[in-house]
Scaffold this motif. Structure first.
Motif, PDB file in Angstrom:
ATOM      1  N   LEU A  25       0.832  -1.213   0.000  1.00 31.62           N
ATOM      2  CA  LEU A  25       0.000   0.000   0.000  1.00 31.62           C
ATOM      3  C   LEU A  25       0.863   1.257   0.000  1.00 31.62           C
ATOM      4  N   ALA A  26       1.965   1.235   0.753  1.00 34.38           N
ATOM      5  CA  ALA A  26       2.844   2.395   0.802  1.00 34.38           C
ATOM      6  C   ALA A  26       3.499   2.670  -0.550  1.00 34.38           C
ATOM      7  N   GLY A  31       3.412   3.870  -8.598  1.00 36.53           N
ATOM      8  CA  GLY A  31       3.052   3.300  -9.887  1.00 36.53           C
ATOM      9  C   GLY A  31       3.853   2.089 -10.296  1.00 36.53           C
ATOM     10  N   LEU A  32       4.456   1.394  -9.352  1.00 38.33           N
ATOM     11  CA  LEU A  32       5.254   0.215  -9.665  1.00 38.33           C
ATOM     12  C   LEU A  32       4.376  -0.998  -9.946  1.00 38.33           C
ATOM     13  N   LEU A  36       2.847  -9.676  -5.034  1.00 36.95           N
ATOM     14  CA  LEU A  36       2.720 -10.003  -3.614  1.00 36.95           C
ATOM     15  C   LEU A  36       2.512 -11.508  -3.500  1.00 36.95           C
ATOM     16  N   VAL A  37       3.460 -12.185  -2.866  1.00 40.48           N
ATOM     17  CA  VAL A  37       3.429 -13.639  -2.712  1.00 40.48           C
ATOM     18  C   VAL A  37       2.870 -13.970  -1.337  1.00 40.48           C
ATOM     19  N   LEU A 129      -1.147  -4.393  -8.804  1.00 42.33           N
ATOM     20  CA  LEU A 129      -0.717  -5.435  -7.876  1.00 42.33           C
ATOM     21  C   LEU A 129      -1.124  -6.796  -8.427  1.00 42.33           C
ATOM     22  N   THR A 130      -0.143  -7.698  -8.540  1.00 37.17           N
ATOM     23  CA  THR A 130      -0.407  -9.089  -8.931  1.00 37.17           C
ATOM     24  C   THR A 130      -0.176  -9.967  -7.717  1.00 37.17           C
ATOM     25  N   ARG A 131      -1.176 -10.763  -7.368  1.00 41.17           N
ATOM     26  CA  ARG A 131      -1.070 -11.601  -6.182  1.00 41.17           C
ATOM     27  C   ARG A 131      -0.884 -13.061  -6.569  1.00 41.17           C
ATOM     28  N   TYR A 132       0.133 -13.679  -5.985  1.00 36.05           N
ATOM     29  CA  TYR A 132       0.401 -15.092  -6.204  1.00 36.05           C
ATOM     30  C   TYR A 132       0.034 -15.819  -4.910  1.00 36.05           C
TER      31      TYR A 132
END
Length: 415
Positions: A25-26, A31-32, A36-37, A129-132
């Motif tokens: 969140l920070a 804009g990166l 998130l694993v 954000l891509t979550r694995y």
């Protein structure tokens, strides 16, 4: 062999718990492209988001408000207006009152599950954000100027690569182990039982710390008319205490706590944790950095663990922002950037670790020789003084180089 090309991201965070999610969140304003694993499956909260009561320092509340997390809490936090510290067998007590420092409260008590749900609501609004998940880290290695991580995601092996990989995967950090970073561990000789406690007298905003030879017992004032309990039990008694039914456990607590809170009426499900300190010998490696409990796990006495880890995350986000301005995405994992992070975190980390460890070792050490010294210390802390002000400033999260999001508008910087 995995012949599939790695999936590229600007940054990979290993660990989706309190600190890892907060770091994501920070970083959102930058804009990166963030990965998130998380070991927990979609729709499930990580195990750390249980019924534990988390004590948020004022600086932490400032930052989480700026990140939009506090606004997403469905349940209000319980204010900590006063702190009372006593020691069994010693004379005196230390009483800290927020009104003495122009505050209505030192911080708030938030249930971990409620906090997890608020973090999840905010993460769902992140567009890059891509979550694995559920995924488990298997290995990590360098590939030129990038760090690769190999994951097991539901039986499928996938590889991610990024200029920077952040380990926020807790005390038994798989990334720390894969990086070959050793950690020093110390067992304090007691187990900790955590639960929700209902008493005859509802909380009034006072947090209590009771020190004994066998470990500390803390009561944190929640907003739901319960206390958050942390009860220390000597290791050789822990199995027997765990086997107690609710009535017997309440009777044990009543004998330890007395009747200040009235009759102890009910206790929720109990969780057991080891009283342990685990400190990584270093927190950076090429294109990798450790934050939160992966870098340092400290005893919950003093309620500094998550507050310290959040300041890790916020400081790292600030240094990444600077690096982006200096050299773009490729620069965020440079050694000079990570060393700046280490340098900025050194004072806060050193002082918080020393405070937590020192308070516990002296507070629970047996022996009559220490009693006069402890009683004198409690009496000296019971009155406004530079020592009390220093302690309060640190407890509220103002140690060392304070991240910008932690600071309130009145210019408070450090203590």
């Amino acid at each position: 062999m995995n012949a599939v090309a790695p999936r590229m991201h600007d940054l990979v965070i290993v660990g989706g718990g309190l600190v890892g999610a907060s770091l994501a969140l920070a970083l959102e304003p930058l804009g990166l492209d963030i990965a998130l694993v998380d070991a927990a499956a979609a729709g499930e909260l990580p195990p750390v988001f249980d019924e534990r009561s988390l004590s948020f320092a004022e600086a932490t509340i400032n930052a989480l408000t700026a990140l939009g997390v506090m606004q997403a809490l469905e349940a209000h936090g319980g204010p900590i207006r006063r702190i009372v510290v006593t020691r069994a067998g010693d004379f005196g007590q230390a009483r800290l009152d927020a009104t003495r420092y122009g505050r209505t409260e030192f911080g708030q008590v938030v249930v971990a599950r409620d906090f997890g749900q608020a973090l999840e609501a905010r993460l769902e609004r992140m567009s890059r954000l891509t979550r694995y998940r559920p995924a488990r880290l298997m290995s990590t290695s360098m590939d030129g100027a990038l760090r690769s991580v190999v994951l097991d995601q539901g039986g499928e092996t996938i590889t991610l690569a990024a200029p920077l990989v952040v380990g926020a995967d807790g005390t038994a950090s798989a990334l720390r182990t894969s990086l070959g970073i050793e950690a020093d561990s110390h067992e304090y000789g007691h187990a900790l039982f955590v639960a929700r406690l209902r008493t005859g007298r509802a909380p009034d905003g006072t947090a209590y710390e009771r020190l004994t030879d066998h470990g500390p017992t803390a009561l944190l004032p929640r907003a739901d008319r319960h206390f958050g309990l942390v009860h220390g039990v000597a290791d050789d008694e822990a199995d027997a205490v765990q086997a107690l039914d609710e009535d017997a456990f309440l009777a044990r607590l009543q004998s330890r706590l007395g009747w200040r809170h009235g009759r102890l009426l009910a206790c929720g499900e109990r969780s057991r944790y080891a009283g342990r300190r685990v400190i990584a010998r270093r927190v950076i490696a090429p294109c990798a950095v450790l934050v939160g409990n992966a870098a340092q796990t400290i005893h919950p006495l003093g309620a500094q663990g998550f507050n310290l880890g959040l300041r890790d995350a916020l400081t790292l986000a600030e240094e990444i922002a600077v690096a982006l301005g200096e050299g773009g995405q490729a620069a965020i994992g440079h050694g000079s950037v990570l060393q700046r992070y280490v340098d900025r975190r050194s004072e806060d980390r050193r002082r918080t670790l020393a405070f937590s460890d020192g308070l516990l070792r002296v507070g629970i050490a047996p022996g009559t020789l220490l009693r006069p010294l402890r009683s004198l210390a409690l009496l000296s802390l019971d009155h406004p003084s530079w020592l009390q002000a220093w302690l309060v400033g640190g407890a509220m999260g103002y140690r060392g180089d304070v991240p910008a999001l932690c600071r309130a508008d009145d210019g408070r910087r450090s203590a």
